[in-house]
Design a protein around this motif. Structure first.
Motif, PDB file in Angstrom:
ATOM      1  N   ILE A 158       0.884  -1.163   0.000  1.00 38.05           N
ATOM      2  CA  ILE A 158       0.000   0.000   0.000  1.00 38.05           C
ATOM      3  C   ILE A 158       0.916   1.204   0.000  1.00 38.05           C
ATOM      4  O   ILE A 158       1.718   1.393   0.914  1.00 38.05           O
ATOM      5  CB  ILE A 158      -0.920   0.009   1.233  1.00 38.05           C
ATOM      6  CG1 ILE A 158      -1.853  -1.205   1.215  1.00 38.05           C
ATOM      7  CG2 ILE A 158      -1.718   1.317   1.286  1.00 38.05           C
ATOM      8  CD1 ILE A 158      -2.712  -1.347   2.461  1.00 38.05           C
ATOM      9  N   GLU A 159       0.790   2.019  -1.031  1.00 37.70           N
ATOM     10  CA  GLU A 159       1.698   3.148  -1.176  1.00 37.70           C
ATOM     11  C   GLU A 159       0.917   4.458  -1.187  1.00 37.70           C
ATOM     12  O   GLU A 159      -0.113   4.560  -1.848  1.00 37.70           O
ATOM     13  CB  GLU A 159       2.495   2.996  -2.465  1.00 37.70           C
ATOM     14  CG  GLU A 159       3.734   3.825  -2.513  1.00 37.70           C
ATOM     15  CD  GLU A 159       4.695   3.323  -3.583  1.00 37.70           C
ATOM     16  OE1 GLU A 159       5.870   3.195  -3.265  1.00 37.70           O
ATOM     17  OE2 GLU A 159       4.253   3.062  -4.709  1.00 37.70           O
ATOM     18  N   ALA A 160       1.416   5.420  -0.428  1.00 38.17           N
ATOM     19  CA  ALA A 160       0.832   6.757  -0.390  1.00 38.17           C
ATOM     20  C   ALA A 160       1.986   7.734  -0.524  1.00 38.17           C
ATOM     21  O   ALA A 160       2.728   7.969   0.419  1.00 38.17           O
ATOM     22  CB  ALA A 160       0.084   6.986   0.911  1.00 38.17           C
ATOM     23  N   ASP A 171      -1.842  13.294  -2.259  1.00 38.59           N
ATOM     24  CA  ASP A 171      -1.083  12.055  -2.230  1.00 38.59           C
ATOM     25  C   ASP A 171      -1.555  11.186  -3.380  1.00 38.59           C
ATOM     26  O   ASP A 171      -2.730  11.209  -3.755  1.00 38.59           O
ATOM     27  CB  ASP A 171      -1.312  11.287  -0.925  1.00 38.59           C
ATOM     28  CG  ASP A 171      -0.723  11.999   0.278  1.00 38.59           C
ATOM     29  OD1 ASP A 171       0.361  12.591   0.140  1.00 38.59           O
ATOM     30  OD2 ASP A 171      -1.345  11.953   1.358  1.00 38.59           O
ATOM     31  N   HIS A 180      -2.014   7.283  -4.460  1.00 38.07           N
ATOM     32  CA  HIS A 180      -2.135   5.984  -3.803  1.00 38.07           C
ATOM     33  C   HIS A 180      -2.085   4.865  -4.831  1.00 38.07           C
ATOM     34  O   HIS A 180      -2.655   4.991  -5.914  1.00 38.07           O
ATOM     35  CB  HIS A 180      -3.443   5.920  -3.019  1.00 38.07           C
ATOM     36  CG  HIS A 180      -3.518   6.972  -1.961  1.00 38.07           C
ATOM     37  ND1 HIS A 180      -4.024   8.216  -2.203  1.00 38.07           N
ATOM     38  CD2 HIS A 180      -3.101   6.973  -0.669  1.00 38.07           C
ATOM     39  CE1 HIS A 180      -3.943   8.946  -1.094  1.00 38.07           C
ATOM     40  NE2 HIS A 180      -3.379   8.215  -0.156  1.00 38.07           N
ATOM     41  N   SER A 202       5.173   6.097   3.571  1.00 37.98           N
ATOM     42  CA  SER A 202       3.743   6.048   3.231  1.00 37.98           C
ATOM     43  C   SER A 202       2.876   6.163   4.476  1.00 37.98           C
ATOM     44  O   SER A 202       1.800   6.765   4.441  1.00 37.98           O
ATOM     45  CB  SER A 202       3.416   4.759   2.479  1.00 37.98           C
ATOM     46  OG  SER A 202       3.904   4.799   1.165  1.00 37.98           O
ATOM     47  N   LEU A 215      -0.840   8.420   5.647  1.00 39.84           N
ATOM     48  CA  LEU A 215      -2.086   7.677   5.885  1.00 39.84           C
ATOM     49  C   LEU A 215      -2.520   7.869   7.332  1.00 39.84           C
ATOM     50  O   LEU A 215      -1.694   8.140   8.205  1.00 39.84           O
ATOM     51  CB  LEU A 215      -1.870   6.177   5.617  1.00 39.84           C
ATOM     52  CG  LEU A 215      -1.522   5.779   4.191  1.00 39.84           C
ATOM     53  CD1 LEU A 215      -1.005   4.346   4.149  1.00 39.84           C
ATOM     54  CD2 LEU A 215      -2.736   5.937   3.281  1.00 39.84           C
ATOM     55  N   TYR A 274      -9.328   7.424   0.375  1.00 37.45           N
ATOM     56  CA  TYR A 274      -8.093   7.807  -0.310  1.00 37.45           C
ATOM     57  C   TYR A 274      -8.228   7.650  -1.819  1.00 37.45           C
ATOM     58  O   TYR A 274      -7.864   8.531  -2.573  1.00 37.45           O
ATOM     59  CB  TYR A 274      -6.913   6.967   0.177  1.00 37.45           C
ATOM     60  CG  TYR A 274      -6.586   7.181   1.630  1.00 37.45           C
ATOM     61  CD1 TYR A 274      -6.047   8.377   2.073  1.00 37.45           C
ATOM     62  CD2 TYR A 274      -6.822   6.191   2.566  1.00 37.45           C
ATOM     63  CE1 TYR A 274      -5.737   8.587   3.404  1.00 37.45           C
ATOM     64  CE2 TYR A 274      -6.512   6.376   3.897  1.00 37.45           C
ATOM     65  CZ  TYR A 274      -5.969   7.574   4.316  1.00 37.45           C
ATOM     66  OH  TYR A 274      -5.671   7.754   5.636  1.00 37.45           O
ATOM     67  N   ARG A 275      -8.752   6.475  -2.225  1.00 45.50           N
ATOM     68  CA  ARG A 275      -8.886   6.259  -3.668  1.00 45.50           C
ATOM     69  C   ARG A 275      -9.789   5.061  -3.952  1.00 45.50           C
ATOM     70  O   ARG A 275      -9.715   4.038  -3.293  1.00 45.50           O
ATOM     71  CB  ARG A 275      -7.509   6.019  -4.286  1.00 45.50           C
ATOM     72  CG  ARG A 275      -7.573   5.937  -5.786  1.00 45.50           C
ATOM     73  CD  ARG A 275      -6.245   6.166  -6.431  1.00 45.50           C
ATOM     74  NE  ARG A 275      -6.354   5.764  -7.828  1.00 45.50           N
ATOM     75  CZ  ARG A 275      -5.346   5.349  -8.543  1.00 45.50           C
ATOM     76  NH1 ARG A 275      -4.145   5.277  -8.032  1.00 45.50           N
ATOM     77  NH2 ARG A 275      -5.522   5.001  -9.789  1.00 45.50           N
TER      78      ARG A 275
END
Length: 105
Positions: free
Chosen positions: A26-28, A38, A40, A67, A71, A94-95
């Motif tokens: 999981i990338e932010a 950000d 995501h 990340s 978050l 977030y997305r």
């Protein structure tokens, strides 16, 4: 950090065979522009030294310390076959429509 996987996300992610030191990242990432935002993403990736590994219902989930700064403390990953993955917290979505990609490490 606390990560929750919904039953639909668990069912979908259990279809994946992970190699050693591999998991769902999981990338932010902070994206600087005229607004603060950000980016995501989700990908199958290997764990690096600056990552934390969370084992959730047998599914390895990787989140870098960088990340985690972008978050909330508690995040949820959901899956809908028609809309893909959704990353959210109690405070915000977030997305939507995230796809799981394979990293080219």
């Amino acid at each position: 950090m606390q990560i929750n996987l919904t039953p639909a996300a668990v069912d979908e992610l259990k279809k994946i065979s992970f190699k050693e030191d591999e998991g769902i990242r999981i990338e932010a990432v902070f994206v600087g522009s005229c607004t603060i935002a950000d980016e995501h993403s989700l990908k199958i990736d290997k764990k690096y030294s600056l990552d934390d590994l969370f084992e959730i219902e047998g599914i390895p989930v990787i989140v870098s310390k960088e990340s985690q700064k972008n978050l909330h403390e508690k995040v949820t990953l959901d899956f809908n076959p028609n809309m893909g993955y959704k990353l959210s917290s109690a405070e915000e979505v977030y997305r939507y429509n995230l796809t799981l990609e394979k990293s080219s490490y």
